[in-house]
Structures are given as C-alpha cells and as structure tokens.
Design a protein around this motif. Structure first.
Motif, PDB file in Angstrom:
ATOM      1  N   GLU A  78       8.842  26.889  -3.212  1.00 51.93           N
ATOM      2  CA  GLU A  78       8.566  25.447  -3.252  1.00 51.93           C
ATOM      3  C   GLU A  78       9.568  24.740  -4.171  1.00 51.93           C
ATOM      4  N   VAL A  79       9.833  25.338  -5.329  1.00 57.19           N
ATOM      5  CA  VAL A  79      10.790  24.760  -6.275  1.00 57.19           C
ATOM      6  C   VAL A  79      12.187  24.723  -5.662  1.00 57.19           C
ATOM      7  N   LEU A  80      12.575  25.816  -5.002  1.00 63.51           N
ATOM      8  CA  LEU A  80      13.907  25.880  -4.378  1.00 63.51           C
ATOM      9  C   LEU A  80      14.071  24.778  -3.332  1.00 63.51           C
ATOM     10  N   LYS A  81      13.026  24.545  -2.550  1.00 58.93           N
ATOM     11  CA  LYS A  81      13.096  23.498  -1.520  1.00 58.93           C
ATOM     12  C   LYS A  81      13.284  22.119  -2.154  1.00 58.93           C
ATOM     13  N   LEU A  82      12.645  21.899  -3.292  1.00 56.57           N
ATOM     14  CA  LEU A  82      12.783  20.615  -3.981  1.00 56.57           C
ATOM     15  C   LEU A  82      14.167  20.486  -4.636  1.00 56.57           C
ATOM     16  N   ILE A  83      14.691  21.607  -5.101  1.00 59.51           N
ATOM     17  CA  ILE A  83      16.067  21.592  -5.628  1.00 59.51           C
ATOM     18  C   ILE A  83      17.030  21.195  -4.513  1.00 59.51           C
ATOM     19  N   ALA A  84      16.781  21.748  -3.321  1.00 56.68           N
ATOM     20  CA  ALA A  84      17.634  21.445  -2.168  1.00 56.68           C
ATOM     21  C   ALA A  84      17.555  19.961  -1.782  1.00 56.68           C
ATOM     22  N   GLU A  85      16.430  19.330  -2.133  1.00 57.90           N
ATOM     23  CA  GLU A  85      16.269  17.884  -1.878  1.00 57.90           C
ATOM     24  C   GLU A  85      16.835  17.045  -3.021  1.00 57.90           C
ATOM     25  N   ASP A  86      17.542  17.715  -3.937  1.00 57.50           N
ATOM     26  CA  ASP A  86      18.220  17.050  -5.058  1.00 57.50           C
ATOM     27  C   ASP A  86      17.249  16.430  -6.063  1.00 57.50           C
ATOM     28  N   LYS A  87      16.090  17.053  -6.192  1.00 56.88           N
ATOM     29  CA  LYS A  87      15.104  16.569  -7.167  1.00 56.88           C
ATOM     30  C   LYS A  87      15.467  17.052  -8.571  1.00 56.88           C
ATOM     31  N   THR A  88      15.193  16.231  -9.573  1.00 54.68           N
ATOM     32  CA  THR A  88      15.408  16.636 -10.968  1.00 54.68           C
ATOM     33  C   THR A  88      14.257  17.524 -11.409  1.00 54.68           C
ATOM     34  N   ASN A  89      14.433  18.190 -12.544  1.00 49.97           N
ATOM     35  CA  ASN A  89      13.358  19.031 -13.083  1.00 49.97           C
ATOM     36  C   ASN A  89      12.083  18.217 -13.306  1.00 49.97           C
ATOM     37  N   MET A  90      12.247  16.983 -13.799  1.00 52.15           N
ATOM     38  CA  MET A  90      11.092  16.128 -14.046  1.00 52.15           C
ATOM     39  C   MET A  90      10.369  15.788 -12.744  1.00 52.15           C
ATOM     40  N   GLU A  91      11.145  15.502 -11.693  1.00 56.03           N
ATOM     41  CA  GLU A  91      10.553  15.171 -10.390  1.00 56.03           C
ATOM     42  C   GLU A  91       9.848  16.389  -9.790  1.00 56.03           C
ATOM     43  N   ILE A  92      10.437  17.568  -9.971  1.00 52.90           N
ATOM     44  CA  ILE A  92       9.803  18.801  -9.490  1.00 52.90           C
ATOM     45  C   ILE A  92       8.504  19.037 -10.250  1.00 52.90           C
ATOM     46  N   SER A  93       8.553  18.833 -11.548  1.00 55.22           N
ATOM     47  CA  SER A  93       7.372  18.980 -12.407  1.00 55.22           C
ATOM     48  C   SER A  93       6.236  18.093 -11.928  1.00 55.22           C
ATOM     49  N   SER A  94       6.570  16.838 -11.606  1.00 56.75           N
ATOM     50  CA  SER A  94       5.570  15.882 -11.144  1.00 56.75           C
ATOM     51  C   SER A  94       5.033  16.251  -9.762  1.00 56.75           C
TER      52      SER A  94
END
Length: 200
Positions: A144-160
């Motif tokens: 799930e985290v990897l997919k959000l990284i691929a969407e160019d999300k920041t750590n804070m956005e992934i956290s949220s």
C-alpha cells in the motif's frame, strides 16, 4: 502419500500429454485435467489438490491474474506456472502473484516433476538467472505504501492516507527500499513496476 496435482491448460492435447508424463512418477497423482479456466474454482474445491499446474497464457484468461486470485481463495494451494516464455517480467509477476514455481514448456518433464515435488515441500523453483526473487515479499501494508509512493505522495500524505504515524511510514519505506534492492524511493517504484507489483 501421493502429491495430488490438478492441470489447467486450454490446449487439450498439451494437458493430456503432461498428465501421462507426470503419472510415470509414482509419487504424483493427477486428480483432474481442465481446459476451461472458468471451472477452476469448482475443480479445486472438489478435488482439493496439493499442486495446480497452470499455463501462463490462455485464450480468455491470464495465468498470472488467475494465480493471484486463486491464492486469495486457496492460500495453501501451491501453483506451478508453465510458460513458453522466460522473460524476467513474467517470472517476477508469477513470483509476486504467489506462484511456487515457474517452469518453461521447453524444459524436460523431469524438471516439471522436480518443481512439483519442491513446491509441495514448500520451496520456490524459479529460473536461476532471475535476480531478486530471494528477497522477502512486501507485506500488504508495504505494498500500500509503495503504491502511494508511486503516486508521488509525501511521507506526511502517506501517513494521513493510511492512518499511520510518520515514523511507521518511514520504517515501511526503509523496508521497501531494502526488499526491492533499490537505493531510493524512485528506485523502489521502478523495480516494483518491473516485478509486476505496480501497474502504470
């Protein structure tokens, strides 16, 4: 105890030929052969095989997607992918879909029998040249985290988005980069695409 095998290939002659060759081995019992992938769930439920041998490409079904879906319903079932191709992308995708083995059709029947026995024993059997298959698979949360990284999300956005602490997200990212044999977030995404974990 015999190893119960179910065969799925939409080429009827191929599946019958493999059945005859496999049954020369006294340890293996082919409990059913199937040429219509739509019937696979009923056949697995009925015969409860230890091993499913499945063709990677069939007319109306993709063997990789089918493997991924079957493993969700029957997680204990060991799946051996039979393929006419040795592309790294296919091998990675088969591994990440949950297959236990990947065997080329050009290989000898002895190699297929070995793959069946090794899969039954809980081992993975993949072409030796395929790198990075020995690394640990990503956990569901790491994926799930990897997919959000691929969407160019920041750590804070992934956290949220995942309702995780920033420190937990950082730990997940560190683990992902290590498991994906990468040097950065971008490298992890690139390797994720190559290995069939991400679809762009």
């Amino acid at each position: 105890m015999k190893i119960k095998v179910l065969l799925l290939d939409d080429h009827l002659m191929m599946v019958q030929g493999i059945k005859q060759l496999l049954e020369h081995d006294r340890v293996i019992e082919v409990v059913s052969t199937l040429s219509n992938p739509a019937e696979i769930y009923d056949e697995i439920d009925h015969h409860r095989p230890n091993i499913l041998i499945i063709d990677i490409r069939m007319k109306s079904f993709n063997g990789i997607s089918l493997t991924r879906n079957i493993k969700k319903t029957f997680p204990e079932l060991k799946i051996v992918i039979l393929s006419g191709y040795e592309y790294d992308e296919y091998i990675y995708a088969a591994y990440n879909a949950g297959a236990a083995a990947y065997v080329r059709k050009e290989n000898s029947i002895n190699e297929l029998i070995t793959a069946v026995k090794q899969s039954f024993a809980g081992n993975h059997v993949f072409p030796q040249h395929a790198v990075n298959l020995s690394v640990d698979r990503l956990t569901h949360k790491e994926l799930e985290v990897l997919k959000l990284i691929a969407e160019d999300k920041t750590n804070m956005e992934i956290s949220s988005a995942l309702k995780l602490s920033k420190r937990t997200v950082e730990r997940h990212i560190s683990s992902i980069i290590q498991k994906m044999d990468a040097n950065s977030r971008v490298g992890a995404v690139v390797n994720g695409i190559k290995q069939g974990l991400l679809h762009v």
